[in-house]
Design a protein around this motif. Structure first.
Motif, PDB file in Angstrom:
ATOM      1  N   LEU A  15    -120.067  -7.494  47.392  1.00  0.00           N
ATOM      2  CA  LEU A  15    -120.873  -8.722  47.397  1.00  0.00           C
ATOM      3  C   LEU A  15    -120.194  -9.782  48.262  1.00  0.00           C
ATOM      4  N   ARG A  16    -120.998 -10.800  48.634  1.00  0.00           N
ATOM      5  CA  ARG A  16    -120.525 -11.833  49.559  1.00  0.00           C
ATOM      6  C   ARG A  16    -119.612 -12.828  48.846  1.00  0.00           C
ATOM      7  N   VAL A  17    -118.470 -13.066  49.456  1.00  0.00           N
ATOM      8  CA  VAL A  17    -117.541 -14.097  48.970  1.00  0.00           C
ATOM      9  C   VAL A  17    -117.376 -15.106  50.103  1.00  0.00           C
ATOM     10  N   VAL A  18    -117.560 -16.392  49.806  1.00  0.00           N
ATOM     11  CA  VAL A  18    -117.426 -17.397  50.870  1.00  0.00           C
ATOM     12  C   VAL A  18    -116.319 -18.392  50.525  1.00  0.00           C
ATOM     13  N   VAL A  19    -115.836 -19.045  51.584  1.00  0.00           N
ATOM     14  CA  VAL A  19    -114.741 -20.013  51.446  1.00  0.00           C
ATOM     15  C   VAL A  19    -115.283 -21.428  51.609  1.00  0.00           C
ATOM     16  N   VAL A  20    -114.810 -22.338  50.758  1.00  0.00           N
ATOM     17  CA  VAL A  20    -115.028 -23.774  50.994  1.00  0.00           C
ATOM     18  C   VAL A  20    -113.637 -24.408  51.161  1.00  0.00           C
ATOM     19  N   PRO A  21    -113.560 -25.601  51.755  1.00  0.00           N
ATOM     20  CA  PRO A  21    -112.232 -26.183  51.954  1.00  0.00           C
ATOM     21  C   PRO A  21    -111.503 -26.415  50.639  1.00  0.00           C
ATOM     22  N   GLY A  22    -110.253 -25.968  50.586  1.00  0.00           N
ATOM     23  CA  GLY A  22    -109.409 -26.249  49.435  1.00  0.00           C
ATOM     24  C   GLY A  22    -108.762 -27.619  49.592  1.00  0.00           C
ATOM     25  N   HIS A  23    -107.753 -27.886  48.763  1.00  0.00           N
ATOM     26  CA  HIS A  23    -107.099 -29.204  48.811  1.00  0.00           C
ATOM     27  C   HIS A  23    -105.600 -29.020  48.597  1.00  0.00           C
ATOM     28  N   GLU A  24    -104.803 -29.813  49.322  1.00  0.00           N
ATOM     29  CA  GLU A  24    -103.346 -29.621  49.200  1.00  0.00           C
ATOM     30  C   GLU A  24    -102.851 -29.947  47.791  1.00  0.00           C
ATOM     31  N   GLU A  25    -103.603 -30.750  47.035  1.00  0.00           N
ATOM     32  CA  GLU A  25    -103.156 -31.068  45.673  1.00  0.00           C
ATOM     33  C   GLU A  25    -103.566 -29.997  44.654  1.00  0.00           C
ATOM     34  N   ALA A  26    -104.257 -28.968  45.121  1.00  0.00           N
ATOM     35  CA  ALA A  26    -104.639 -27.866  44.227  1.00  0.00           C
ATOM     36  C   ALA A  26    -103.583 -26.767  44.229  1.00  0.00           C
ATOM     37  N   PHE A  27    -102.368 -27.070  44.657  1.00  0.00           N
ATOM     38  CA  PHE A  27    -101.314 -26.046  44.730  1.00  0.00           C
ATOM     39  C   PHE A  27    -100.960 -25.526  43.333  1.00  0.00           C
ATOM     40  N   LYS A  28    -100.408 -24.300  43.322  1.00  0.00           N
ATOM     41  CA  LYS A  28    -100.034 -23.677  42.053  1.00  0.00           C
ATOM     42  C   LYS A  28     -98.595 -24.040  41.688  1.00  0.00           C
ATOM     43  N   VAL A  29     -98.408 -24.512  40.476  1.00  0.00           N
ATOM     44  CA  VAL A  29     -97.060 -24.832  39.999  1.00  0.00           C
ATOM     45  C   VAL A  29     -96.416 -23.524  39.557  1.00  0.00           C
ATOM     46  N   THR A  30     -95.527 -23.029  40.407  1.00  0.00           N
ATOM     47  CA  THR A  30     -94.933 -21.712  40.178  1.00  0.00           C
ATOM     48  C   THR A  30     -93.425 -21.810  40.006  1.00  0.00           C
ATOM     49  N   ARG A  31     -92.781 -22.552  40.913  1.00  0.00           N
ATOM     50  CA  ARG A  31     -91.311 -22.626  40.909  1.00  0.00           C
ATOM     51  C   ARG A  31     -90.878 -24.039  40.540  1.00  0.00           C
ATOM     52  N   PRO A  32     -89.590 -24.211  40.166  1.00  0.00           N
ATOM     53  CA  PRO A  32     -89.134 -25.542  39.735  1.00  0.00           C
ATOM     54  C   PRO A  32     -89.458 -26.663  40.738  1.00  0.00           C
ATOM     55  N   LEU A  33     -89.374 -26.377  42.049  1.00  0.00           N
ATOM     56  CA  LEU A  33     -89.655 -27.423  43.034  1.00  0.00           C
ATOM     57  C   LEU A  33     -91.120 -27.888  42.971  1.00  0.00           C
ATOM     58  N   ASP A  34     -92.022 -26.991  42.566  1.00  0.00           N
ATOM     59  CA  ASP A  34     -93.435 -27.367  42.450  1.00  0.00           C
ATOM     60  C   ASP A  34     -93.639 -28.439  41.378  1.00  0.00           C
ATOM     61  N   LEU A  35     -92.797 -28.406  40.327  1.00  0.00           N
ATOM     62  CA  LEU A  35     -92.894 -29.433  39.283  1.00  0.00           C
ATOM     63  C   LEU A  35     -92.532 -30.808  39.852  1.00  0.00           C
ATOM     64  N   VAL A  36     -91.531 -30.838  40.751  1.00  0.00           N
ATOM     65  CA  VAL A  36     -91.118 -32.094  41.380  1.00  0.00           C
ATOM     66  C   VAL A  36     -92.280 -32.643  42.220  1.00  0.00           C
TER      67      VAL A  36
END
Ligand code: C5P
Length: 250
Positions: A214-235
């Motif tokens: 099935l069709r999957v489409v992209v819309v613009p994401g946002h830099e503030e939607a980043f995933k908090v994964t590593r300790p630096l992401d919390l900062v």
């Protein structure tokens, strides 16, 4: 009011499923990732508010750690959440995929658009959420918010032996690659069918829809939607919150 901020048109209702059952080991020891505080508020509460900020979203299903549903329920009860949005908590599973499926199972029949949003992306702006919903309403079975990459990406093979360097086998053309975020939006029926038929391990929900052809489409994401994964992401997340508070005049 922009088109994107409309409440649901008659006949379409949108729910958000938030898988929050992961341990988040890459963040280091401590509470499960979704329960870590950000600006004094658990990351999960930020993620729930980010979904409920969209006027189109009338139900949020939170998928808690398998033994943590009562704790997560108390957490939601203890924080102010929009009155117009309903909240449900269900226990999750061993994999993200299983957790999402358990969240889907908890949806009442009258929801035909489903967002799946990582608890680990607490700061996604409402405009991104609305853009995803709008693209599903316009007919895409699956929609992903995504950003171009800053880094060049290499495909590697496993090292011949432990400690040996990994051989590079390819360099995909960077301009055609996108880093994919959440919430990802789906026609509910397509996502349910994907969960019934695709058994491979996947790292995002949209790839299951791709496997159905099935069709999957992209819309613009946002830099503030980043995933908090590593300790630096919390900062970084704390800095984004501080900037928002400043801009909002808190
Ligand atoms: O591990 P990763 O960061 O990719 O997890 C993405 C999201 O999936 C997180 O919000 C995490 O809580 C959730 N998850 C889950 N159930 C699992 C594993 C991860 O709900 N068994």
């Amino acid at each position: 009011m922009s088109d994107d901020s409309r409440p649901s048109p008659a006949g379409t209702r949108t729910a958000a499923v938030i898988p929050a059952a992961g341990r988040g080991v890459r963040l280091g020891p401590g509470a499960p990732k979704a329960l870590r505080a950000l600006g004094g508020t658990p990351m999960l509460i930020h993620a729930v508010r980010a979904m409920a900020a969209s006027r189109a979203v009338s139900l949020v299903v939170v998928v808690a750690p398998p033994d943590g549903a009562p704790e997560v329920k108390s957490l939601l009860d203890a924080h102010a959440l929009p009155e117009r949005t309903d909240f449900v908590v269900v226990p999750g599973g061993d994999s993200r995929q299983e957790s999402v499926r358990l969240g889907l199972d908890a949806l009442p029949p009258d929801y035909d658009i489903v967002l799946v949003h990582d608890a680990a992306r607490p700061l996604v702006p409402v405009d991104t959420v609305d853009a995803v919903i709008e693209a599903v309403r316009e007919g895409a079975p699956a929609v992903v918010p995504a950003l171009p990459l800053a880094d060049t990406v290499k495909e590697v093979e496993p090292a011949a032996a432990p400690g040996e360097p990994e051989p590079v086998v390819a360099t995909p053309e960077r301009s055609r690659l996108r880093a994919v975020q959440t919430p990802q939006g789906f026609e509910r029926a397509a996502l349910v069918q994907a969960h019934e038929t695709v058994t491979d391990d996947v790292t995002d929900d949209a790839s299951m829809i791709e496997q159905l052809g099935l069709r999957v489409v992209v819309v613009p994401g946002h830099e503030e939607a980043f995933k908090v994964t590593r300790p630096l992401d919390l900062v970084l997340a704390e800095a984004v919150l501080a900037r928002r508070r400043l801009n909002d005049g808190f």
